[in-house]
Motif scaffolding. Structure first.
Motif, PDB file in Angstrom:
ATOM      1  N   HIS A 147      30.005 -18.985  46.954  1.00  0.00           N
ATOM      2  CA  HIS A 147      31.041 -18.264  46.211  1.00  0.00           C
ATOM      3  C   HIS A 147      31.770 -17.286  47.134  1.00  0.00           C
ATOM      4  CE1 HIS A 147      31.797 -14.568  43.562  1.00  0.00           C
ATOM      5  NE2 HIS A 147      32.733 -15.409  43.247  1.00  0.00           N
TER       6      HIS A 147
ATOM      7  N   PRO B 127      35.645 -18.498  37.778  1.00  0.00           N
ATOM      8  CA  PRO B 127      35.790 -19.922  38.134  1.00  0.00           C
ATOM      9  C   PRO B 127      35.483 -20.239  39.599  1.00  0.00           C
ATOM     10  CG  PRO B 127      37.935 -18.951  37.624  1.00  0.00           C
ATOM     11  CD  PRO B 127      36.926 -17.889  37.383  1.00  0.00           C
TER      12      PRO B 127
ATOM     13  N   GLN C 262      31.879 -20.754  39.579  1.00  0.00           N
ATOM     14  CA  GLN C 262      31.659 -22.067  38.948  1.00  0.00           C
ATOM     15  C   GLN C 262      31.896 -23.194  39.957  1.00  0.00           C
ATOM     16  OE1 GLN C 262      33.956 -22.470  35.377  1.00  0.00           O
ATOM     17  NE2 GLN C 262      33.103 -24.460  34.888  1.00  0.00           N
ATOM     18  N   ALA C 263      32.938 -23.049  40.760  1.00  0.00           N
ATOM     19  CA  ALA C 263      33.211 -24.064  41.790  1.00  0.00           C
ATOM     20  C   ALA C 263      32.040 -24.147  42.763  1.00  0.00           C
ATOM     21  CB  ALA C 263      34.505 -23.722  42.531  1.00  0.00           C
TER      22      ALA C 263
ATOM     23  N   ILE D 246      29.098 -26.044  41.249  1.00  0.00           N
ATOM     24  CA  ILE D 246      29.332 -27.493  41.178  1.00  0.00           C
ATOM     25  C   ILE D 246      29.258 -28.115  42.575  1.00  0.00           C
ATOM     26  CG2 ILE D 246      31.126 -29.225  40.676  1.00  0.00           C
ATOM     27  CD1 ILE D 246      32.078 -27.226  38.418  1.00  0.00           C
ATOM     28  N   LEU D 247      29.963 -27.476  43.515  1.00  0.00           N
ATOM     29  CA  LEU D 247      30.109 -28.116  44.835  1.00  0.00           C
ATOM     30  C   LEU D 247      28.859 -27.992  45.690  1.00  0.00           C
ATOM     31  CD1 LEU D 247      33.838 -27.190  45.534  1.00  0.00           C
ATOM     32  CD2 LEU D 247      32.908 -29.400  44.799  1.00  0.00           C
TER      33      LEU D 247
ATOM     34  N   HIS E 218      39.355 -24.697  34.874  1.00  0.00           N
ATOM     35  CA  HIS E 218      38.370 -24.314  35.892  1.00  0.00           C
ATOM     36  C   HIS E 218      38.029 -25.503  36.793  1.00  0.00           C
ATOM     37  CE1 HIS E 218      36.815 -20.798  33.184  1.00  0.00           C
ATOM     38  NE2 HIS E 218      38.067 -20.665  33.562  1.00  0.00           N
ATOM     39  N   LEU E 219      37.942 -26.672  36.179  1.00  0.00           N
ATOM     40  CA  LEU E 219      37.626 -27.862  36.974  1.00  0.00           C
ATOM     41  C   LEU E 219      38.774 -28.222  37.922  1.00  0.00           C
ATOM     42  CD1 LEU E 219      35.001 -29.647  36.872  1.00  0.00           C
ATOM     43  CD2 LEU E 219      35.190 -27.957  35.107  1.00  0.00           C
TER      44      LEU E 219
ATOM     45  N   THR F  60      38.217 -26.124  40.779  1.00  0.00           N
ATOM     46  CA  THR F  60      37.109 -26.644  41.609  1.00  0.00           C
ATOM     47  C   THR F  60      37.626 -27.730  42.555  1.00  0.00           C
ATOM     48  OG1 THR F  60      35.458 -26.155  39.930  1.00  0.00           O
ATOM     49  CG2 THR F  60      34.873 -27.844  41.524  1.00  0.00           C
ATOM     50  N   ARG F  61      38.481 -28.619  42.016  1.00  0.00           N
ATOM     51  CA  ARG F  61      39.025 -29.688  42.877  1.00  0.00           C
ATOM     52  C   ARG F  61      39.891 -29.095  43.989  1.00  0.00           C
ATOM     53  NH1 ARG F  61      38.578 -32.569  37.874  1.00  0.00           N
ATOM     54  NH2 ARG F  61      40.483 -31.720  37.011  1.00  0.00           N
TER      55      ARG F  61
ATOM     56  N   THR G  83      35.577 -33.638  42.313  1.00  0.00           N
ATOM     57  CA  THR G  83      34.792 -33.914  41.095  1.00  0.00           C
ATOM     58  C   THR G  83      35.654 -34.347  39.918  1.00  0.00           C
ATOM     59  OG1 THR G  83      34.789 -31.528  40.938  1.00  0.00           O
ATOM     60  CG2 THR G  83      32.693 -32.550  41.276  1.00  0.00           C
TER      61      THR G  83
END
Ligand code: ADP
Length: 350
Positions: A114, A153, A156-157, A160-161, A177-178, A181-182, A199
């Motif tokens: 993060h 977010p 959150q990324a 996930i990553l 949010h996704l 992430t991308r 993702t």
């Protein structure tokens, strides 16, 4: 027996590890321990989490740091709620033999990633995320103009990553949010070299369930029907749901498309949905009667979860052990990614 020995890691996926029989990809998704999960969490996310366990390598996280972004003033309950959340997951069918169930704060590598992401993410980009502005508006009585809340977010990324997740099953509220992430993955890969996958978001057929007040059902809005509500609470909440505000008299025709009660029929009693819409539009059935017809279908979803939780409540040590084991497994994987991240950045690793 639950434990790393049971998990047979066989294949490498760009440095990550895939579990045997889970060749469709790596899944991460999380939930905040900020209150009891609700029927929206189940329909929008948990139902997919359970389904994906057999075909994907799944990691599910109790994201307790995320709960602090809005609940930082009074974090005392977060620990207890984390254990309660794990019990609800187990009662809903998450299986520690198939999936890794972990606690975010037990894997500090999430925080390192993060931090590194925060170096290149632009502030205006984060401020533009529509859910950020919406929550600032909707959540009253708390100062959310904080660094941590804006960074929600980004954390959150990292969640996930760090597992190089290829698929993220979430409700519709998480789309923005996704998307971020991308972008984070793309930016990282461009700046420091290819490392992270791009993702995909995976939705259920009910990615947004309205709350009893018609807004999105959310623990932060106090409009939920929780997965451990008693029979009486369910009855009261369903009876007090808002309906089409323009349908004032019983003889007024209603508009099912704006009515949360109709959305619940679609979700919990789909065989009744069409007749309900017809009777509503033609004022053949009153709202009170319509709501009463929903009580049993909602009970049927909540009852087995509530009963399952009561069983898990007798074994808190076993639940704690499941989370401990899952967090250790997750940590091993997270450490591997963080080592690669440091290499990509060119940081010196003693
Ligand atoms: P909440 O918004 O209630 O605090 P979380 O942020 O912990 O819930 O979300 C957990 C998961 O449940 C996420 O995947 C989210 O998209 C999903 N979810 C939350 N609320 C709803 C809803 N009303 N309908 C469908 N899915 C939802």
């Amino acid at each position: 027996m639950i434990g790393p020995a049971n998990l047979d890691y066989v294949a490498h996926n760009r440095g990550g590890v895939l579990r045997k029989g889970a060749m469709k990809g790596i899944v991460f998704s999380g939930m905040q321990p900020s209150g009891t999960p609700h029927i929206g969490n189940k329909l929008g996310a948990l139902d997919n989490w359970v389904k994906m366990q057999d075909e994907y390598d799944c990691i599910y996280g109790i994201v307790d740091w995320h709960a602090l972004t809005t609940g930082y003033e009074d974090p005392k309950e977060v620990g207890r709620q984390s254990l309660e959340l794990a019990m609800i997951w187990l009662a809903c069918g998450l299986d520690p033999q198939k999936s890794t169930l972990m606690l975010q704060s037990a894997v500090p590598e999430h925080a390192e990633l993060h931090l590194l992401f925060s170096m290149f993410l632009s502030l205006p980009r984060l401020e533009r995320i529509p859910t950020y502005k919406e929550k600032l508006r909707e959540i009253e009585g708390r100062n959310l103009t904080t660094y941590g809340f804006l960074g929600y977010p980004v954390l959150q990324a990292a969640d996930i990553l760090i597992y190089k997740s290829t698929h993220v099953p979430v409700g519709k509220d998480q789309d923005y949010h996704l998307e971020l992430t991308r972008e984070v993955a793309e930016q990282f890969n461009r700046l420091y070299g290819q490392l992270f996958p791009i993702t995909q978001t995976v939705h259920t057929v009910f990615p947004v369930l309205p709350g009893t007040d018609g807004r999105k059902m959310s623990k932060s809005y106090g409009n939920t029907s929780s997965l451990t509500d008693s029979e009486d609470m369910i009855k009261d909440k369903v009876r007090n749901m808002v309906t089409d505000p323009q349908r004032i008299k019983r003889t007024d025709p209603g508009r099912p498309e704006v009515c949360p009660v109709y959305a619940y029929y679609q979700a919990f009693a789909p065989q009744e949905a069409e007749r309900t819409a017809h009777e509503c539009r033609n004022a053949l059935r009153g709202c009170v009667e319509c709501k009463l017809g929903l009580v049993e279908p909602v009970q049927a979803v909540v009852r087995p979860v509530r009963e399952g939780v009561e069983t898990w409540q007798q074994q808190p040590d076993e639940v704690a052990r499941i989370l401990h084991t899952g967090s250790q497994q997750a940590r091993g994987r997270a450490q591997q990614t963080v080592t690669e991240v440091r290499e990509h950045l060119g940081l010196w690793q003693p």
